[in-house]
Scaffold this active site. Structure first.
Site: not given
Length: 732
Positions: A583, A671, A703
């Site tokens: 991320s 996501d 995600h």
């Protein structure tokens, strides 16, 4: 390009990757024009885009086919070390003890409860895995709910105050849109109430008749709080709060005392809380402290003894003129009234060496959560029978140099604490903590099958020196007999293979934690290290401030400094060093791939935020406006644009990247936080520049990746096998 992509490492010769067509699109802002060849991949519904992603996936799997036995071995190790049929330690609420259990062969947990023996029953039973639990009532079997779906996630789970109804919300695509339902626990049947497109975090009001839930705006930001009355159509639901400012996320909850419903909203730098007496769920919420730009605060209701008797008090943790936050007490504002920071009483003052992070209150004690010297800590205060309160907090510690200790307060009436403890070598452990005596009783330690001995492993803190002279902490863990040290030496006798993890954003701290899956790396001789770079919160609020906005480059150069320290001190070598981040940590490892490609032999990037500038330029995308306080607003500020343009991974790939380390990016098609298009574009550009890069995408996930524990283990096994291959350990 084909030669570069088929010669590195030991990867199978699967030929060149699928060609990603170049379709130049000009993007011009503030006088700068960037030609984006791969923006066309954003068209999620285009069959050509889907076909290309599937082709990339197939190529990656073909290229990794030789690692199938290693992947299976790692999966089997994780599975073999895990007690598949297990139970959590029960927690009491009302007349019931609640827990979750897992069953061998099933992907998801089962939520259940058993009745408390009476008002003084505050010690959880010792539940034996696989044995029937007397009086058990199954509330929700996630396996049954997930049946027929490739993805399943639970977003809300709450039981009414009287224990007769269950509220739950599920997502079956990974896009974090949940359908909320209510179940009658006597019959096991769902009521007619069903609300779609909700955000996580729904709950019952104490009356059991009203439900509060959240919905999102077009940018997928929770912005409205709704009230629903059971048995009425959704069209009758009432919006009780709406936040139009796109920088703010909204949440709703219930105080531990259950006296107040709370609405909390916050941007990255400002927050605000609203209260409503929970026995009046149709009443009007009132603000605690009106928002002030740059001031963050959180609120906990407590009942504190005073000379005049018990008094409802708000404990407020805030950062007005207190960089690392201070704790104050304040009266509860009357309906129509407000209080201000100036009217509050300081009870735990600001300390430049201690970052206060939270406070929890119960009927009998308070717990303060804070961070000192890059370690999270908890301290407890037993409330006296009569006032005033003297704020003499007792720190709970297990005496290890690297440890994570968290005290769980539980429900309001609970007479004792549950204390969680772990480290890089200590499995998750839960203790019952007697507040009066300080005595600890181990309730449960995470079972690790196969004869795990923490004495076989070691952990240590090192410090790197950044470009500007800042000392950056590094945590390391390794297996003693796999990494040899000369007598009295501070580093291995020869460079060890090392996986260096980093995050460095949102003031999020990477605390010491135990991982069963990590043992498969450690047992093969890999050292695991965490670079606690600026942008995280390990060293206090200033540590975060020095790694965001116009100081964001510090995050990347800190990570490079950590890598160079580990190489220079003999812990590892560049051809034995892999960078790992996900991320925002994916942005980190993507940036250092451009900054210092010679330092690493591999880069593992999970759902990586590598096309950050494109995303921050488009306020219609999910989360963009709320993220401007973290990264800056390049749409309206040319200096922010130029700064982000200088470091974002996608725009800064070298024209000739054949010298780059091997790169594996993983992502998910659904996501909503970091869109799949970011890693897809990045990998396309890396491949076009000759870099040895590949993409693995889950077509039915969000995600957090795949759902279900076995599917998650398969994903971990894929990544671990790739890391071991890059490090030359695939045959171990």
């Amino acid at each position: 390009m084909s030669d570069a992509l088929t010669s590195f490492g030991t990867e199978s010769s699967a030929g060149a990757p699928p060609v990603t067509p170049r379709r130049p699109a000009e993007r011009t802002f503030h006088g700068d024009t960037f030609v984006d060849d791969y923006e066309w991949l954003r068209a999620k519904d285009d069959p050509e885009v889907v076909a290309h992603l599937e082709a990339q996936n197939a190529w990656t799997l073909e290229r990794q086919e030789h690692l199938a036995p290693l992947r299976q071995a790692v999966f089997d190790e994780i599975k073999g070390r895990t007690l598949e049929t297990d139970l959590s330690v029960p927690s009491r609420d009302g007349d019931w003890w609640y827990y979750a259990r897992t069953v061998e062969g099933q992907q998801y947990p089962i939520h259940a409860r058993y009745p408390a023996a009476g008002p003084d029953d505050w010690t959880p039973r010792v539940l034996e895995p696989g044995e029937p639990v007397p009086g058990e009532q199954v509330l929700l079997d996630q396996n049954a709910e997930a049946d027929g779906h490739d993805f399943f996630a639970l977003g809300s789970l709450d039981v009414s105050e009287d224990g007769t109804r269950l509220l739950y919300a599920t997502d079956t695509s990974g896009d974090e849109r949940y359908t909320l339902r209510v179940r009658d626990l006597a019959t096991g049947e769902d009521l007619t109430d069903e609300i779609t497109e909700t955000a996580p975090g729904a709950l019952f009001a104490p009356d059991g008749e009203h439900v509060f839930y959240l919905t999102v705006d077009e940018a997928w930001r929770p912005w409205r709080v709704w009230r629903h009355r059971l048995g009425t159509p959704g069209s009758d639901d009432v919006v009780v709060f709406e936040e139009p400012d796109e920088r703010y996320w909204v949440g709703v909850g219930l105080s531990r005392s259950k006296k107040y419903l709370q609405i909390e909203l916050g941007s990255k730098v400002t927050s605000e809380s609203w209260l409503l007496e929970s026995d009046d769920p149709t009443g009007e919420f009132r603000v605690v402290w009106p928002r002030r730009e740059g001031v963050e605060y959180s609120v906990e209701h407590a009942v504190l003894p005073t000379a005049a008797g018990p008094e409802d008090t708000l404990l407020i943790l805030h950062n007005q003129d207190a960089l690392n936050f201070e704790l104050v007490s304040s009266p509860v504002p009357a309906p129509g009234g407000k209080v201000t920071p100036e009217e509050a009483t300081v009870v735990v003052p600001h300390d430049p060496a201690v970052r206060l992070e939270g406070v929890s209150a119960s009927e009998r004690y308070l717990v303060l959560y804070y961070r000192r010297e890059a370690i999270s800590r908890s301290a407890v205060l037993q409330l006296p029978a009569s006032g005033p309160v003297t704020w003499d907090l007792q720190e709970i510690s297990f005496g290890q140099p690297l440890e994570s200790v968290g005290a769980g307060v539980g429900v309001w009436e609970q007479p004792n604490l549950k204390v969680g403890y772990t480290s890089f070598v200590t499995p998750q452990s839960l203790y019952l903590y007697d507040v009066a005596s300080g005595e600890r009783t181990l309730l449960k330690q995470q079972p690790v099958l196969g004869g795990y001995d923490p004495g076989d492993y070691d952990q240590r803190r090192e410090w790197a020196v950044a470009e500007d002279g800042t000392r950056v902490p590094i945590s390391l863990v390794w297996r003693r007999d796999a990494v040899r040290f000369a007598e009295g030496a501070d580093a291995p006798a020869e460079p060890a293979p090392l996986l260096l993890y980093g995050y460095g954003a949102y003031e999020y701290s990477i605390d010491p934690y135990f991982s069963v899956a990590r043992l498969s790396l450690l047992d093969r001789g890999v050292v695991f290290a965490v670079a606690h770079v600026r942008g995280g919160g390990e060293m206090g609020r200033a540590w975060y401030d020095d790694g965001k906005l116009g100081a964001k480059r510090n995050t990347f150069t800190d990570f490079v400094a950590c890598g160079r320290h580990l190489v220079g001190s003999g812990w590892t070598a560049s051809d034995r060093l892999v960078a790992d981040g996900g991320s925002a940590g994916g942005l980190l490892v993507g940036a250092v791939t451009n900054l210092a490609p010679e330092l690493f032999t591999g880069v593992l990037a999970g759902v990586p935020f590598v096309d950050a500038l494109t995303s921050m330029l488009d306020p219609s995308l999910p989360l963009t406006v709320t993220e401007w306080d973290e990264w800056g607003d390049p749409l309206h500020d040319p200096e922010v644009y130029a700064y982000m343009r200088s470091y974002t991974p996608y725009e800064n790939v070298a024209d000739d990247a054949a010298h780059y380390p091997r790169v594996l990016a993983t992502t998910s098609f659904n996501d909503t936080r970091v869109l799949y298009v970011e890693p897809a574009k990045w990998i396309a550009r890396l491949q076009a520049a000759g870099a040895p890069a590949m993409l693995k995408i889950e077509m039915s996930a969000g995600h957090g990746g795949v759902s279900g524990r076995y599917s998650a283990w398969e994903q971990i096994a894929f990544e671990h096998a790739w890391v071991l291959d890059v490090l030359g350990l695939a045959d171990r």
